[in-house]
Enzyme design. Structure first.
Site, mmCIF file in Angstrom:
data_model
loop_
_atom_site.group_PDB
_atom_site.id
_atom_site.type_symbol
_atom_site.label_atom_id
_atom_site.label_comp_id
_atom_site.label_asym_id
_atom_site.label_seq_id
_atom_site.Cartn_x
_atom_site.Cartn_y
_atom_site.Cartn_z
ATOM 1 N N ASP A 54 0.835 -1.215 0.000
ATOM 2 C CA ASP A 54 0.000 0.000 0.000
ATOM 3 C C ASP A 54 0.869 1.264 0.000
ATOM 4 O OD1 ASP A 54 -2.376 1.396 -0.007
ATOM 5 O OD2 ASP A 54 -2.614 1.340 2.174
ATOM 6 N N GLY A 55 0.328 2.316 -0.603
ATOM 7 C CA GLY A 55 0.985 3.626 -0.554
ATOM 8 C C GLY A 55 1.566 4.093 -1.877
ATOM 9 N N ASN A 102 -11.027 -2.206 -5.248
ATOM 10 C CA ASN A 102 -10.247 -1.270 -6.075
ATOM 11 C C ASN A 102 -10.892 -1.021 -7.445
ATOM 12 O OD1 ASN A 102 -7.073 -2.471 -4.762
ATOM 13 N ND2 ASN A 102 -8.223 -0.666 -4.168
HETATM 14 C C1 IPE Z 1 -5.451 -2.446 -0.087
HETATM 15 O O1 IPE Z 1 -5.116 -1.124 -0.297
HETATM 16 C C2 IPE Z 1 -5.418 -3.181 -1.387
HETATM 17 C C3 IPE Z 1 -4.089 -3.325 -1.991
HETATM 18 C C4 IPE Z 1 -2.954 -2.951 -1.471
HETATM 19 C C5 IPE Z 1 -4.108 -3.955 -3.265
HETATM 20 P P1 IPE Z 1 -6.231 0.013 -0.448
HETATM 21 O O2 IPE Z 1 -5.499 1.297 -0.522
HETATM 22 O O3 IPE Z 1 -7.141 -0.323 -1.544
HETATM 23 O O4 IPE Z 1 -7.023 -0.140 0.924
HETATM 24 P P2 IPE Z 1 -7.802 0.918 1.773
HETATM 25 O O5 IPE Z 1 -8.805 1.541 0.861
HETATM 26 O O6 IPE Z 1 -6.784 1.918 2.255
HETATM 27 O O7 IPE Z 1 -8.388 0.141 2.895
HETATM 28 C C1 IPE Z 2 -1.672 0.434 -3.388
HETATM 29 O O1 IPE Z 2 -1.418 1.804 -3.376
HETATM 30 C C2 IPE Z 2 -1.961 -0.081 -4.785
HETATM 31 C C3 IPE Z 2 -3.350 -0.455 -5.029
HETATM 32 C C4 IPE Z 2 -4.294 -0.508 -4.137
HETATM 33 C C5 IPE Z 2 -3.702 -0.799 -6.392
HETATM 34 P P1 IPE Z 2 -2.610 2.858 -3.405
HETATM 35 O O2 IPE Z 2 -3.000 3.085 -4.828
HETATM 36 O O3 IPE Z 2 -3.686 2.429 -2.482
HETATM 37 O O4 IPE Z 2 -1.904 4.173 -2.886
HETATM 38 P P2 IPE Z 2 -2.329 5.039 -1.628
HETATM 39 O O5 IPE Z 2 -2.560 4.089 -0.505
HETATM 40 O O6 IPE Z 2 -3.569 5.774 -2.021
HETATM 41 O O7 IPE Z 2 -1.162 5.942 -1.390
HETATM 42 MG MG MG Z 3 -4.012 2.558 -0.459
#
Ligand code: IPE
Ligand code: IPE
Ligand code: MG
Length: 277
Positions: A54-55, A102
């Protein structure tokens, strides 16, 4: 006022990134890596490590780039992390790449992610290291919800590695833990309907057998790592994680370093697992 605050925040984050880079170049991190490696007990490794990557978008923000750049960097990180796990002797790794939730993101972002996934599955399937170390690659999730071209790339990667069993890499994509349980329950209900099993036969083992993780040597992750500072499971392996150790770290996924990985493993080893005993 809000704008200035945001600017200051972003400068603050950049300073942190520059500091990380300085640490990298100075060799300090290499020394720290060595210390951690020494501290890790090779006979007590987690057998299955799962990561909530994540991030990505927040990392991109630090660089002043768009979200796609963050996803690109995040996807690039995967190969490195698989190598760290393998070098340490961890045999099963599950990576959360895309959740069923997602799909609710803007279409343009979802499309770009799908493009990236297609490319990455082909890349993994043809990766020399995957074949040298006999890594079995699989996707887990509601694969039928993915565009056909991504499904094709997944099939290609799964086919090319289907005879390997030294290491296992699962990519959770279009994955939801609740959906996985729903899918398992449906399959079991069908069997009951056909008279193949009785409702009394339904137990934990039977449910295990109908999950996407059924064929893994270690279906339940011993350790789940989540990057980016969020401390939640976000519908990841909710059945399989009932006794997993959870490790949260603040670093954004694209910036995840080997020291962060090793620290997670060391931390895991310091904990006493009880399983209710
Ligand atoms: C969780 O991250 C899913 C993945 C890392 C693929 P998200 O960014 O989608 O989760 P939430 O919305 O912060 O819970
Ligand atoms: C994780 O990073 C990747 C996916 C969930 C596809 P994010 O896209 O959730 O990035 P942040 O958490 O918003 O920074
Ligand atoms: Mg995220």
């Amino acid at each position: 006022m809000g704008k200035i605050k945001n600017k200051l925040k972003s400068i603050g984050k950049r300073v942190i990134i520059d500091f990380y880079r300085f640490l990298d170049n100075s060799g300090v991190l290499k020394i720290y890596e060595k210390i951690l490696e020494e501290a890790i007990d090779k006979d007590n490794l987690p057998k299955h490590v799962a990561i909530i990557m994540d991030g990505n978008r927040r990392a991109a923000e630090i660089y002043g780039k768009d979200r796609y750049y963050g996803h690109y960097l995040g996807a690039e990180k995967v190969r490195e992390v698989l190598r760290w796990a393998r070098d340490l002797g961890i045999n099963v790794v599950t990576l959360y790449a895309f959740s069923t939730e997602n799909f609710r993101r803007p279409k343009e972002e979802v499309d770009k992610l799908m493009e990236l996934f297609e490319k990455k599955f082909y890349e993994i399937a043809d990766d020399e290291e995957i074949h040298r170390y006999e890594v079995r690659v699989r996707a887990i999730g509601r694969i039928n919800l993915l565009p056909k071209n991504v499904q094709k790339a997944i099939k290609y990667a799964e086919e090319r590695t289907k005879n390997y069993n030294k290491f296992f890499v699962n990519i959770a994509i279009a994955y939801g833990g609740q959906q996985e349980i729903i899918d398992a329950v449906k399959k079991i209900a069908e069997k009951v309907k056909r008279g193949e099993i009785e409702p009394e036969d339904i137990d934990k083992e039977l449910i295990d057998k109908h999950l996407y993780t059924a064929n893994l040597p270690f279906p339940n992750p011993d350790l789940i790592i989540r990057t980016s500072g969020e401390e939640r499971i976000s519908n990841f392996l909710i059945w399989q994680s009932s006794y997993s150790e959870l490790y949260f770290c603040d670093i954004y996924w694209p910036l995840f370093r080997r020291v962060d990985f090793l620290r997670a493993v060391r931390d895991y080893q310091r904990r006493q697992r009880r399983f209710g005993k």
